[in-house]
Scaffold this motif. Structure first.
Motif, PDB file in Angstrom:
ATOM      1  N   PRO A 234       8.845   0.757 -18.104  1.00 28.85           N
ATOM      2  CA  PRO A 234       7.985   0.951 -16.932  1.00 28.85           C
ATOM      3  C   PRO A 234       6.795   0.004 -16.936  1.00 28.85           C
ATOM      4  CG  PRO A 234       7.666   2.725 -18.518  1.00 28.85           C
ATOM      5  CD  PRO A 234       8.815   1.907 -19.026  1.00 28.85           C
ATOM      6  N   HIS A 235       6.253  -0.222 -15.749  1.00 32.10           N
ATOM      7  CA  HIS A 235       5.053  -1.055 -15.588  1.00 32.10           C
ATOM      8  C   HIS A 235       3.870  -0.128 -15.340  1.00 32.10           C
ATOM      9  CE1 HIS A 235       2.220  -3.992 -14.024  1.00 32.10           C
ATOM     10  NE2 HIS A 235       3.053  -4.968 -14.324  1.00 32.10           N
ATOM     11  N   PRO A 236       2.779  -0.297 -16.066  1.00 32.15           N
ATOM     12  CA  PRO A 236       1.659   0.643 -15.908  1.00 32.15           C
ATOM     13  C   PRO A 236       1.000   0.598 -14.540  1.00 32.15           C
ATOM     14  CG  PRO A 236       1.031  -1.223 -17.287  1.00 32.15           C
ATOM     15  CD  PRO A 236       2.500  -1.335 -17.064  1.00 32.15           C
ATOM     16  N   ASP A 237       1.027  -0.547 -13.884  1.00 32.74           N
ATOM     17  CA  ASP A 237       0.341  -0.665 -12.588  1.00 32.74           C
ATOM     18  C   ASP A 237       1.060  -1.718 -11.749  1.00 32.74           C
ATOM     19  OD1 ASP A 237      -1.478  -0.301 -10.575  1.00 32.74           O
ATOM     20  OD2 ASP A 237      -2.967  -1.658 -11.438  1.00 32.74           O
ATOM     21  N   ARG A 238       2.262  -1.408 -11.338  1.00 29.15           N
ATOM     22  CA  ARG A 238       3.065  -2.429 -10.671  1.00 29.15           C
ATOM     23  C   ARG A 238       2.805  -2.474  -9.175  1.00 29.15           C
ATOM     24  NH1 ARG A 238       8.656  -1.309  -8.846  1.00 29.15           N
ATOM     25  NH2 ARG A 238       9.010   0.940  -8.646  1.00 29.15           N
ATOM     26  N   ASN A 239       3.026  -3.644  -8.612  1.00 31.09           N
ATOM     27  CA  ASN A 239       2.943  -3.864  -7.174  1.00 31.09           C
ATOM     28  C   ASN A 239       3.946  -4.957  -6.825  1.00 31.09           C
ATOM     29  OD1 ASN A 239       1.668  -6.301  -7.976  1.00 31.09           O
ATOM     30  ND2 ASN A 239      -0.334  -5.297  -7.925  1.00 31.09           N
ATOM     31  N   LEU A 240       3.924  -5.417  -5.606  1.00 31.45           N
ATOM     32  CA  LEU A 240       4.904  -6.412  -5.194  1.00 31.45           C
ATOM     33  C   LEU A 240       4.600  -7.788  -5.783  1.00 31.45           C
ATOM     34  CD1 LEU A 240       5.620  -5.432  -1.487  1.00 31.45           C
ATOM     35  CD2 LEU A 240       6.958  -4.978  -3.530  1.00 31.45           C
ATOM     36  N   VAL A 388       8.691   7.606  -7.531  1.00 30.73           N
ATOM     37  CA  VAL A 388       7.504   7.821  -6.701  1.00 30.73           C
ATOM     38  C   VAL A 388       6.822   6.494  -6.420  1.00 30.73           C
ATOM     39  CG1 VAL A 388       5.234   8.913  -6.611  1.00 30.73           C
ATOM     40  CG2 VAL A 388       7.186  10.184  -7.517  1.00 30.73           C
ATOM     41  N   GLU A 389       6.711   5.636  -7.436  1.00 33.89           N
ATOM     42  CA  GLU A 389       6.086   4.325  -7.241  1.00 33.89           C
ATOM     43  C   GLU A 389       6.857   3.500  -6.217  1.00 33.89           C
ATOM     44  OE1 GLU A 389       4.237   3.647 -11.751  1.00 33.89           O
ATOM     45  OE2 GLU A 389       6.133   2.726 -11.153  1.00 33.89           O
ATOM     46  N   GLU A 390       8.182   3.537  -6.292  1.00 29.30           N
ATOM     47  CA  GLU A 390       8.998   2.767  -5.350  1.00 29.30           C
ATOM     48  C   GLU A 390       8.836   3.289  -3.929  1.00 29.30           C
ATOM     49  OE1 GLU A 390      11.781  -0.449  -4.856  1.00 29.30           O
ATOM     50  OE2 GLU A 390      10.404   0.181  -6.430  1.00 29.30           O
ATOM     51  N   ALA A 391       8.805   4.620  -3.778  1.00 24.81           N
ATOM     52  CA  ALA A 391       8.629   5.204  -2.445  1.00 24.81           C
ATOM     53  C   ALA A 391       7.253   4.880  -1.883  1.00 24.81           C
ATOM     54  CB  ALA A 391       8.836   6.718  -2.512  1.00 24.81           C
ATOM     55  N   VAL A 392       6.228   4.920  -2.731  1.00 22.55           N
ATOM     56  CA  VAL A 392       4.869   4.619  -2.275  1.00 22.55           C
ATOM     57  C   VAL A 392       4.744   3.146  -1.905  1.00 22.55           C
ATOM     58  CG1 VAL A 392       2.455   4.526  -2.999  1.00 22.55           C
ATOM     59  CG2 VAL A 392       3.837   6.535  -3.542  1.00 22.55           C
ATOM     60  N   LEU A 393       5.395   2.265  -2.661  1.00 15.77           N
ATOM     61  CA  LEU A 393       5.352   0.838  -2.340  1.00 15.77           C
ATOM     62  C   LEU A 393       5.914   0.553  -0.952  1.00 15.77           C
ATOM     63  CD1 LEU A 393       6.359  -1.091  -5.603  1.00 15.77           C
ATOM     64  CD2 LEU A 393       4.196  -1.193  -4.389  1.00 15.77           C
ATOM     65  N   GLN A 394       6.945   1.284  -0.557  1.00 16.40           N
ATOM     66  CA  GLN A 394       7.567   1.041   0.737  1.00 16.40           C
ATOM     67  C   GLN A 394       6.624   1.314   1.901  1.00 16.40           C
ATOM     68  OE1 GLN A 394      11.219   3.277   0.948  1.00 16.40           O
ATOM     69  NE2 GLN A 394      12.318   1.903  -0.429  1.00 16.40           N
ATOM     70  N   VAL A 395       5.751   2.301   1.764  1.00 20.73           N
ATOM     71  CA  VAL A 395       4.915   2.721   2.893  1.00 20.73           C
ATOM     72  C   VAL A 395       3.455   2.318   2.724  1.00 20.73           C
ATOM     73  CG1 VAL A 395       6.434   4.666   3.421  1.00 20.73           C
ATOM     74  CG2 VAL A 395       4.539   5.002   1.846  1.00 20.73           C
ATOM     75  N   SER A 396       3.116   1.673   1.607  1.00 26.97           N
ATOM     76  CA  SER A 396       1.730   1.260   1.396  1.00 26.97           C
ATOM     77  C   SER A 396       1.537  -0.178   1.864  1.00 26.97           C
ATOM     78  CB  SER A 396       1.359   1.384  -0.088  1.00 26.97           C
ATOM     79  OG  SER A 396       1.530   2.708  -0.546  1.00 26.97           O
ATOM     80  N   ARG A 397       0.306  -0.645   1.773  1.00 24.89           N
ATOM     81  CA  ARG A 397       0.037  -2.044   2.095  1.00 24.89           C
ATOM     82  C   ARG A 397       0.634  -2.932   1.023  1.00 24.89           C
ATOM     83  NH1 ARG A 397      -6.315  -2.011   4.156  1.00 24.89           N
ATOM     84  NH2 ARG A 397      -5.981  -0.676   5.984  1.00 24.89           N
ATOM     85  N   TRP A 398       1.432  -3.878   1.438  1.00 23.00           N
ATOM     86  CA  TRP A 398       2.152  -4.726   0.497  1.00 23.00           C
ATOM     87  C   TRP A 398       1.269  -5.799  -0.122  1.00 23.00           C
ATOM     88  CZ3 TRP A 398       7.578  -5.815   3.092  1.00 23.00           C
ATOM     89  CH2 TRP A 398       8.272  -4.608   3.166  1.00 23.00           C
ATOM     90  N   GLY A 399       0.125  -6.037   0.424  1.00 19.26           N
ATOM     91  CA  GLY A 399      -0.687  -7.174  -0.002  1.00 19.26           C
ATOM     92  C   GLY A 399      -0.457  -8.391   0.873  1.00 19.26           C
ATOM     93  N   PHE A 400       0.483  -8.287   1.790  1.00 13.53           N
ATOM     94  CA  PHE A 400       0.773  -9.352   2.756  1.00 13.53           C
ATOM     95  C   PHE A 400       1.542  -8.729   3.914  1.00 13.53           C
ATOM     96  CE2 PHE A 400       4.439  -9.059   0.026  1.00 13.53           C
ATOM     97  CZ  PHE A 400       5.522  -9.213   0.878  1.00 13.53           C
ATOM     98  N   ASN A 401       1.555  -9.425   5.024  1.00 10.93           N
ATOM     99  CA  ASN A 401       2.381  -9.049   6.170  1.00 10.93           C
ATOM    100  C   ASN A 401       3.565 -10.005   6.256  1.00 10.93           C
ATOM    101  OD1 ASN A 401       0.585  -6.975   6.966  1.00 10.93           O
ATOM    102  ND2 ASN A 401      -0.691  -8.465   8.043  1.00 10.93           N
ATOM    103  N   LEU A 402       4.625  -9.561   6.907  1.00  9.55           N
ATOM    104  CA  LEU A 402       5.782 -10.445   7.070  1.00  9.55           C
ATOM    105  C   LEU A 402       5.406 -11.703   7.845  1.00  9.55           C
ATOM    106  CD1 LEU A 402       8.725  -7.978   7.810  1.00  9.55           C
ATOM    107  CD2 LEU A 402       8.080  -9.049   5.656  1.00  9.55           C
ATOM    108  N   ALA A 403       4.430 -11.582   8.720  1.00  7.93           N
ATOM    109  CA  ALA A 403       3.999 -12.748   9.492  1.00  7.93           C
ATOM    110  C   ALA A 403       3.359 -13.816   8.605  1.00  7.93           C
ATOM    111  CB  ALA A 403       3.024 -12.321  10.585  1.00  7.93           C
ATOM    112  N   ASP A 404       2.955 -13.434   7.382  1.00 11.19           N
ATOM    113  CA  ASP A 404       2.339 -14.413   6.475  1.00 11.19           C
ATOM    114  C   ASP A 404       3.361 -15.326   5.816  1.00 11.19           C
ATOM    115  OD1 ASP A 404      -0.044 -13.166   7.059  1.00 11.19           O
ATOM    116  OD2 ASP A 404       0.020 -11.867   5.295  1.00 11.19           O
TER     117      ASP A 404
END
Length: 558
Positions: A234-240, A388-404
């Motif tokens: 596991p990753h202690p504090d993972r994001n995209l 839970v982390e994977e589900a939260v990642l889907q609906v949280s702010r990704w750190g970027f938008n697809l338009a970026d």
């Protein structure tokens, strides 16, 4: 005699004297054996034209009982309400009220957004009481139904297989499990790296892909377990962002020297989007199949958001709302489904609404065996946190938008440059990922609705969308040989097979010869530069240099 105290009166006449006049006369001359039957006819039932009382039916009796019970409960409720109101008078200043006032206000503010789902002309308090009551009854019914299952209907127990994955160590010390298919690294013409979707593992890849097809196109397919899934740490504090860095570290560790293709299916599309955003310089192209977008994406219009949400089941909507607002409640549902220790149906575990083709695939024994083995590997660690982390990642702010991912580059600033770009769209340049992006979308997909792909196509102008009429979420991507061949032909063109060792050595020799030629040309250029410098010298300078050389030679001889 009756008026004088009732002496000599029958019991019927005494009963009549106690009530008001009803117009019914009781005969004292009736035979004793007929009295019970006559009394039942007179007291119970309805009257008739001949004066005989008809017997009341059982249906009428039940109806009257329920009506009376309802009236009694209504009066009881009114009485309880009055008692509570009288008891609460002056409670605002009590110790308990002061202690509970602030937490209650915080909870009320946090739950206020739920009132948006209620009709405007309804009292929220009463509505939510009804909702809570219905939810309680539903959960009770679910418990009753699950408790009365036959032994023959019980699902199979999940079996956790012994560890068998190849693993690499990442720069931060974690270990990542991966799986390879296709041609070896030294012969790979194309490299594909695929992150898996929710409730999946490295064993998924492209379900049903033939080894012969990978060999024909010279493809090396590398899949891996996300942090906390399968055999990955596991990753202690993972994001995209960390997800993209893990993918880059994997590519380096397994010997992918050139740029690689990224493949994302369903929820794995989220990690593919992240790779395009954070490591575009290592990506040769992207192959996305019904890629998941953030349902709370800020760039979505209300109409686009509505088209997406309306395709999902009520429970699936609830799961997204919980992941967004109350993620701590998700483990309860996970432990009652795929973390219960028993196998189940995908559409029930993930609250999916499936089309005709997807349902037919689910009934296929080959797919069932693949699904069960993949789930067994996904939940190997029996921990709810990565899910839970994977589900939260889907609906949280990704750190970027697809338009970026693809942003228009402006050569100049000011009103004139902007006005010029409006009339010269062909001259626009785009910054960001410039490689090919292919998206396959089933038009009957109810898991990732087509509206999500339409939104992605709108904000990522360089993406090519392949609309699949009649296909669902699983039917095109899983266990379809012809579909897989079409996909590879679209991505890689005409199959050329893997790279041969001879061809690779010839390339290396050619590179060496080219390097030698470059060195030789470099030396020739240096000699030519010297000659040019010499020709450019004056005769006096040349005589001085010759005299100096002769003087040096004489000194050396002496």
């Amino acid at each position: 005699m009756a008026a004088g105290g009732g002496v000599g009166m029958t019991w019927q006449e005494e009963l009549t004297s106690l009530v008001e006049e009803t117009g019914i006369r009781y005969s004292a001359t009736a035979e004793a054996e007929d009295e019970p039957r006559d009394l039942r006819k007179r007291v119970v039932g309805h009257g008739s034209e001949d004066g005989v009382m008809a017997e009341e039916s059982f249906k009428d009796q039940v109806k009257g009982f329920l009506k009376a019970t309802g009236e009694m409960m209504q009066e009881l409720g009114r009485g309880c309400k009055a008692i509570v109101e009288q008891s609460l008078v002056g409670m605002e200043d009590s110790y308990v009220a002061k202690k509970l006032r602030e937490p209650w206000e915080m909870v009320s503010v946090r739950l206020r957004f739920l009132n948006e789902f209620l009709p405007e002309d309804r009292d929220p308090m009463r509505c939510w009481l009804v909702v809570a009551l219905v939810l309680l009854l539903s959960l009770s019914a679910m418990n009753v139904n699950t408790g009365t299952q036959n032994f023959s209907d019980q699902p199979k127990i999940l079996y956790i297989h012994p560890p068998s994955a190849a693993r690499i160590q990442l720069p931060d010390g974690r270990y990542m499990a991966y799986h390879e298919q296709g041609v070896p690294a030294e012969r790979a013409r194309f490299s594909l790296i695929s992150p898996h979707s929710f409730l999946s593992s490295r064993l998924a890849g492209i379900p049903g892909i033939k080894a012969s097809l990978l060999e024909e196109f010279g493809v090396r397919l590398v899949t891996y377990d996300l942090p906390g899934f399968g055999e990955s740490d596991p990753h202690p504090d993972r994001n995209l962002n960390s997800s993209a860095m893990d993918m880059l570290s994997l590519a380096t560790a397994v010997g992918v020297q050139d740029n690689f293709w990224v493949l994302g299916y369903s929820g794995g599309g989220m990690h593919a989007w992240a790779a395009l955003r954070y490591i575009p310089y290592k990506i040769a192209g992207a192959a996305l199949f019904a890629p998941m977008c953030n349902p709370y994406e800020s760039g979505m219009t209300k109409e686009e958001s509505y088209k997406t949400w309306e395709k999902w089941t009520t429970k699936r909507k609830l799961m997204y709302i919980l992941a967004k607002r109350f993620p701590s409640l998700l483990p309860y549902f996970y432990r009652r489904s795929f973390l219960s220790g028993r196998h189940g149906q995908p559409e029930k575990w993930l609250s999916l609404s499936l089309g005709k083709k997807d349902k037919g695939l689910m009934e296929n024994q080959i797919f069932r065996e693949f699904w069960e083995r993949d789930v067994e590997e996904a939940i190997r660690q029996r921990n709810t946190k990565p899910f839970v982390e994977e589900a939260v990642l889907q609906v949280s702010r990704w750190g970027f938008n697809l338009a970026d991912l693809q942003v228009q580059k402006h050569e100049g600033k000011g009103l004139f440059s902007w006005f010029k770009s409006l009339f010269n769209p062909t001259e626009r340049e785009w910054a960001g990922f410039q490689g090919p992006i292919h998206i396959w979308q089933g038009m009957e997909d109810r898991v990732v609705p087509p509206s999500m792909t339409e939104f992605a196509r709108k904000v990522v102008p360089g993406a090519t969308v392949h609309k699949l009429l009649g296909e669902g979420h699983f039917s095109y991507f899983c266990f379809c040989d012809e579909c897989h061949r079409q996909i590879f032909s679209t991505l890689f063109g005409i199959p050329q097979g893997p790279l041969s060792t001879t061809f690779k050595n010839e390339n290396e020799n050619e590179h060496e010869d080219m390097d030698k030629d470059k060195d030789k040309d470099k030396d020739e250029h240096e000699d030519m530069d010297k000659d040019k410098d010499k020709d450019s010298e004056t005769p006096a300078e040349q005589n001085f240099e010759e005299t100096s050389d002769d003087y040096i030679e004489q000194n050396e001889l002496s």
